[in-house]
Design an enzyme around this catalytic site. Sequence first.
Site, short mmCIF file in Angstrom:
data_model
loop_
_atom_site.label_atom_id
_atom_site.label_comp_id
_atom_site.label_asym_id
_atom_site.label_seq_id
_atom_site.Cartn_x
_atom_site.Cartn_y
_atom_site.Cartn_z
N CYS A 42 0.26 -6.30 4.87
CA CYS A 42 -0.73 -7.09 5.60
C CYS A 42 -0.16 -8.11 6.58
O CYS A 42 -0.31 -7.95 7.79
CB CYS A 42 -1.66 -7.79 4.61
N1 LIG Z 1 -2.59 -4.33 0.00
C1 LIG Z 1 -3.23 -5.48 0.06
O1 LIG Z 1 -2.93 -6.43 -0.67
C2 LIG Z 1 -4.39 -5.68 1.03
C3 LIG Z 1 -5.17 -6.82 0.91
C4 LIG Z 1 -6.22 -7.02 1.78
C5 LIG Z 1 -6.46 -6.09 2.79
N2 LIG Z 1 -5.66 -4.98 2.90
C6 LIG Z 1 -5.99 -4.02 3.96
O2 LIG Z 1 -6.63 -2.90 3.36
C7 LIG Z 1 -6.27 -1.69 4.03
C8 LIG Z 1 -5.67 -0.70 3.04
O3 LIG Z 1 -4.45 -1.23 2.55
P1 LIG Z 1 -3.80 -0.73 1.18
O4 LIG Z 1 -2.74 -1.70 0.84
O5 LIG Z 1 -4.85 -0.41 0.18
O6 LIG Z 1 -3.12 0.64 1.64
P2 LIG Z 1 -2.51 1.75 0.69
O7 LIG Z 1 -1.47 2.45 1.50
O8 LIG Z 1 -2.13 1.19 -0.63
O9 LIG Z 1 -3.73 2.76 0.42
C9 LIG Z 1 -4.37 3.48 1.40
C10 LIG Z 1 -4.64 4.88 0.87
O10 LIG Z 1 -5.43 5.59 1.83
C11 LIG Z 1 -5.03 6.95 1.83
N3 LIG Z 1 -5.52 7.56 3.07
C12 LIG Z 1 -5.08 7.35 4.34
N4 LIG Z 1 -5.85 8.05 5.21
C13 LIG Z 1 -6.78 8.71 4.49
C14 LIG Z 1 -7.87 9.57 4.81
N5 LIG Z 1 -8.15 9.89 6.06
N6 LIG Z 1 -8.61 10.08 3.79
C15 LIG Z 1 -8.35 9.74 2.51
N7 LIG Z 1 -7.35 8.92 2.14
C16 LIG Z 1 -6.58 8.41 3.12
C17 LIG Z 1 -3.53 6.86 1.67
O11 LIG Z 1 -2.98 8.08 1.20
C18 LIG Z 1 -3.40 5.72 0.66
O12 LIG Z 1 -3.38 6.19 -0.68
C19 LIG Z 1 -5.36 -2.10 5.16
O13 LIG Z 1 -6.12 -2.32 6.31
C20 LIG Z 1 -4.79 -3.43 4.69
O14 LIG Z 1 -4.38 -4.25 5.76
C21 LIG Z 1 -4.66 -4.74 2.03
#
Ligand SMILES: NC(=O)c1ccc[n+]([C@@H]2O[C@H](COP(=O)([O-])OP(=O)(O)OC[C@H]3O[C@@H](n4cnc5c(N)ncnc54)[C@H](O)[C@@H]3O)[C@@H](O)[C@H]2O)c1
Length: 416
Positions: free
Chosen positions: A259
């Site tokens: 992030c």
């Molecule tokens: N990790 C954090 O602490 C956090 C906190 C707040 C916000 N965010 C935001 O949330 C969003 C997701 O982050 P995350 O950390 O969960 O990512 P992540 O990589 O842990 O998870 C995302 C998942 O989405 C899957 N994916 C991607 N494209 C896809 C599709 N078209 N269809 C189905 N699955 C698909 C990936 O394989 C992955 O498993 C980002 O925008 C991030 O900035 C993350």
Amino acid sequence: MRVAIIGQGYVGLPLSLAVATAGHTVLAVESAGDRLNALKQCRSYIVDVSDEDLREATAGGRFFPVRDLRDHSAADVYLIAVPTPTTESDEPDLRLLDSALATVADSAGSGALIVVESTVYPGALRHHVAPLFERLSGLRAGIDVWFAHSPERIDPGRDAQYAEIPKLIGGLDERATAEACSFYETVFRNVVPVSSSEVAEFAKLFENTFRYVNIAFANELGRAAREMDVSFREVVTAAASKPYGFMPFFHGPGVGGHCLPNNIHYLNHALSSVGRPSALLTTAAQVNNAAPEYVVERLVTALKHRGQSVEGVTVLVLGLAYKPDVADARNSPTYAISDLLAARGMQVRVADSWVPESREAGSFSRVPLTVEECANADAVLLVTDHDDIDYGLVFENARLILDCRGRFDSPKVEQL
Ligand SMILES: NC(=O)c1ccc[n+]([C@@H]2O[C@H](COP(=O)([O-])OP(=O)(O)OC[C@H]3O[C@@H](n4cnc5c(N)ncnc54)[C@H](O)[C@@H]3O)[C@@H](O)[C@H]2O)c1
């Protein structure tokens, strides 16, 4: 309701379980085969979700891991939680979001609520997401379907009650906000509607960049305090005794995770589009990006004080995750620090019980934390202070410790 949640990562999986626990039926859409298989076998890969949680939701008939939404009938609600990284030139990279939207466009029917939980720049929902969806689906935002942004505020590894985290919601229009609120109220205790999707998008980026800038300030002051022979950790702790108007941020080895390092570019992208890029953010990035170099300089100085040359020494780095008690190593400062140490001819060994070895891709080898590893290293560098590190073992056996996290309380340990 029938809720499709696209992306089952740090954000999507806890969200899926919370939605299932609230009594909805969840289609947990995941494109990565290994993750999908793990979900089908009720094996969690996310720190805040247990196998037991998955078993319960699956047994309750409310949680269905799926590869492709087209094999299933339409949902009432679609929540998108896919990564939103940056390009090589530090611009927002919305390709994964676009492909998730294409999935939703293939499935959604009239009346659907579509919420982007992924972090995006202010204006993205209105000017990018909704128009793309309309082109792909033929449905109209604000007439046939309702679009909102609800930024995720989870802090992985923090033992917080997920459904207690206040949930910001900003729709493309009033009806969308109302539709999203009435859905989220079934899951979260405290729903916070705002007047537009732009406010929700901006607020999320402000929250995170606020931290980023304050960490940069702490990094700058920490280095100066060291020259002044003052413990900056003690300064911050002292300042934090003020009961209002202050929030503690400490200096450290750099800022990692998916992030924060990306969020600064998302915000500056939006600010630049109105001719007002933030100079403060750019400076903060310079300061934070220089943190690994400072760590290496400090280690080299400490080794030289002990009469040791740098070439060929072995450094045991504790921690590959970007923060304590999580398995997430994305953008971890350990990568940059290891590269810099290796470039100076040092052998780098990294111990981290959280991050699986398959994630490794750096100029170091992975080792377990043992008496021998500590004793054989010329220096131990604490980068990520996981709770399960045996700090007593490290203290007893290491020849030199540089502590980037203020975990050791001994004059024999070098503090960053
Ligand atoms: N990790 C954090 O602490 C956090 C906190 C707040 C916000 N965010 C935001 O949330 C969003 C997701 O982050 P995350 O950390 O969960 O990512 P992540 O990589 O842990 O998870 C995302 C998942 O989405 C899957 N994916 C991607 N494209 C896809 C599709 N078209 N269809 C189905 N699955 C698909 C990936 O394989 C992955 O498993 C980002 O925008 C991030 O900035 C993350």
